[in-house]
Scaffold this motif. Structure first.
Motif, short mmCIF file in Angstrom:
data_model
loop_
_atom_site.label_atom_id
_atom_site.label_comp_id
_atom_site.label_asym_id
_atom_site.label_seq_id
_atom_site.Cartn_x
_atom_site.Cartn_y
_atom_site.Cartn_z
N GLY A 14 0.81 -1.21 0.00
CA GLY A 14 0.00 0.00 0.00
C GLY A 14 0.84 1.26 0.00
O GLY A 14 0.54 2.22 -0.72
N CYS A 15 1.91 1.27 0.81
CA CYS A 15 2.80 2.44 0.83
C CYS A 15 3.47 2.64 -0.52
O CYS A 15 3.64 3.77 -0.99
CB CYS A 15 3.86 2.27 1.92
N PRO B 177 8.52 10.08 -7.01
CA PRO B 177 7.88 8.82 -6.59
C PRO B 177 8.59 7.58 -7.10
O PRO B 177 8.64 6.56 -6.41
CB PRO B 177 6.46 8.95 -7.17
N ALA B 178 9.14 7.66 -8.30
CA ALA B 178 9.83 6.49 -8.85
C ALA B 178 11.03 6.08 -8.01
O ALA B 178 11.49 4.94 -8.11
CB ALA B 178 10.28 6.79 -10.28
N ARG B 179 11.52 6.98 -7.15
CA ARG B 179 12.66 6.66 -6.30
C ARG B 179 12.25 6.12 -4.94
O ARG B 179 12.86 5.20 -4.42
CB ARG B 179 13.53 7.92 -6.12
N TRP B 180 11.17 6.71 -4.35
CA TRP B 180 10.83 6.25 -3.01
C TRP B 180 9.84 5.09 -3.00
O TRP B 180 9.75 4.37 -2.00
CB TRP B 180 10.32 7.39 -2.14
N ARG B 181 9.12 4.86 -4.07
CA ARG B 181 8.20 3.72 -4.07
C ARG B 181 8.93 2.38 -3.92
O ARG B 181 8.48 1.52 -3.14
CB ARG B 181 7.35 3.73 -5.35
N PRO B 182 10.05 2.16 -4.63
CA PRO B 182 10.78 0.90 -4.42
C PRO B 182 11.29 0.72 -2.99
O PRO B 182 11.41 -0.40 -2.51
CB PRO B 182 11.95 1.01 -5.41
N MET B 183 11.57 1.84 -2.31
CA MET B 183 12.02 1.76 -0.92
C MET B 183 10.95 1.11 -0.05
O MET B 183 11.23 0.20 0.74
CB MET B 183 12.34 3.16 -0.40
#
Length: 352
Positions: free
Chosen positions: A11-12, A83-89
């Motif tokens: 979800g995050c 977002p493309a950087r923190w979503r995988p985190m």
């Protein structure tokens, strides 16, 4: 609960709005709260009686290694990251969560769980030929009774309930999370510009203290002596750092930087040797099997509640007073916690 952790991670990673992200983070917090109460209890119940301390300390090691892993997944992520950087985190949390769910299907139920219908088979899987002896050694002296909050505050268990609450109040108000939060600035002043390297130094010191001191010594010397010595070391480290930071003659000198770095490492190492692993190990041993779940709930409510208080109050207190004053307060609390551990916490009979 594994499903909650997996759902919150996904979800995050997929959240489209800030309220949606916060909602999934709230769910993650609920799941983590459950895990933090259940894991120490489960480890205590499945560990061989003679090695409970060593196995219980592994919980602290796992937490530290998990934090180290999370540091690596967040490398390069900043508030300005797309977002493309923190979503995988956030999505990376699915990996350990799915492994966790898979392994849960493989491990036995605690044979000391009163609701178990497979206790004998589970004990055999865990302890082999020593199963009967381990079950007898870990048995409660009195037969189980209905679990209720009224029993938790009854004269017989009131002291255990208060102790469970105070163990984590002392742990948090001695400043561990404030030191962790502030460590990056301390290491930056020492020339270590990377906050990641500073966090790694803190976590690896925590792991080293737990693995090389706490794990091999808790069962030999006992829970309360290790806890007392740990708080004494934390108090001394805080007092030295606070006094040196308050000395005008040392302001801005390399000596002060060296003292701050060494003091931080000494404080974290002292924490890892007792204050980190012992409370989570000690709480399940304070209660009979039918009250352990409630005892763990009281302890974790205290842990996360006071954790939030310290996290929210630390910087405002520093702004209103000073770092030396706040560190001095932590030193006093740690010293009082050492006294409480020495004279107010009874060593569980089964750990002697």
């Amino acid at each position: 609960n594994g499903a909650l952790l997996a759902a919150s991670a996904a979800g995050c990673a997929l959240a489209r709005t800030l309220p949606e992200l916060l909602a999934w983070r709230l769910l993650a917090g609920v799941a983590i709260g459950v895990v933090s109460a259940v894991c120490p209890m489960y480890i205590s119940e499945v560990s061989p009686q003679a090695r409970k301390g060593a196995y219980g300390a592994l919980n602290q090691v796992a937490i530290c290694l998990g934090i180290v892993g999370s540091i690596f997944t967040g490398l390069g992520v900043t508030p300005a990251s797309p977002p493309a950087r923190w979503r995988p985190m956030f999505g990376a949390a699915l990996i350990p969560t799915l492994v966790h769910i898979f392994l849960l299907a493989k491990i036995p139920e605690s044979p000391r769980w009163l609701g178990s219908t497979t206790a004998k088979a589970d004990a055999k899987r865990l302890w082999g030929a020593d199963a009967a002896a381990e079950m007898a050694a870990g048995a409660d002296a009195t037969p189980p009774a209905p679990s209720s909050w009224a029993r938790m505050v009854s004269p017989k268990y009131r002291r255990a309930t208060i102790t469970a609450f105070l163990l984590f109040l002392c742990q948090q108000l001695s400043g561990i999370n404030a030191v962790v939060y502030f460590s990056s600035q301390i290491f930056r002043d020492a020339g270590v510009e990377s906050a990641v390297l500073a966090s790694l130094a803190v976590m690896l010191t925590n792991v080293a203290g737990t693995v090389f001191v706490a794990a091999p010594l808790i069962d030999r010397f006992g829970r309360t002596p290790m806890l007392t010595a740990s708080y004494a070391g934390m108090s001394a480290s805080m007092a030295v750092m606070g006094a040196c930071m308050a000395a005008p003659a040392l302001a801005g000198t390399p000596l002060l930087t060296s003292v701050a770095v060494a003091g931080t490492i000494a404080y974290i190492f002292s924490f890892a040797c007792g204050c980190g692993p012992v409370p989570g190990l000690l709480v399940p041993e304070l209660f009979p099997a039918d009250l352990r779940g409630k005892g763990g709930s009281v302890a974790m409510a205290s842990h996360w509640g006071w954790n939030a208080v310290v996290g929210a109050a630390f910087l405002p207190l520093v702004a209103r007073t000073s770092v030396p004053a706040v560190y001095g307060g932590f030193a006093v609390v740690a010293a009082l916690s050492a006294v409480f551990s020495k004279f107010g916490v009874q060593e569980p009979e089964k750990s002697k």
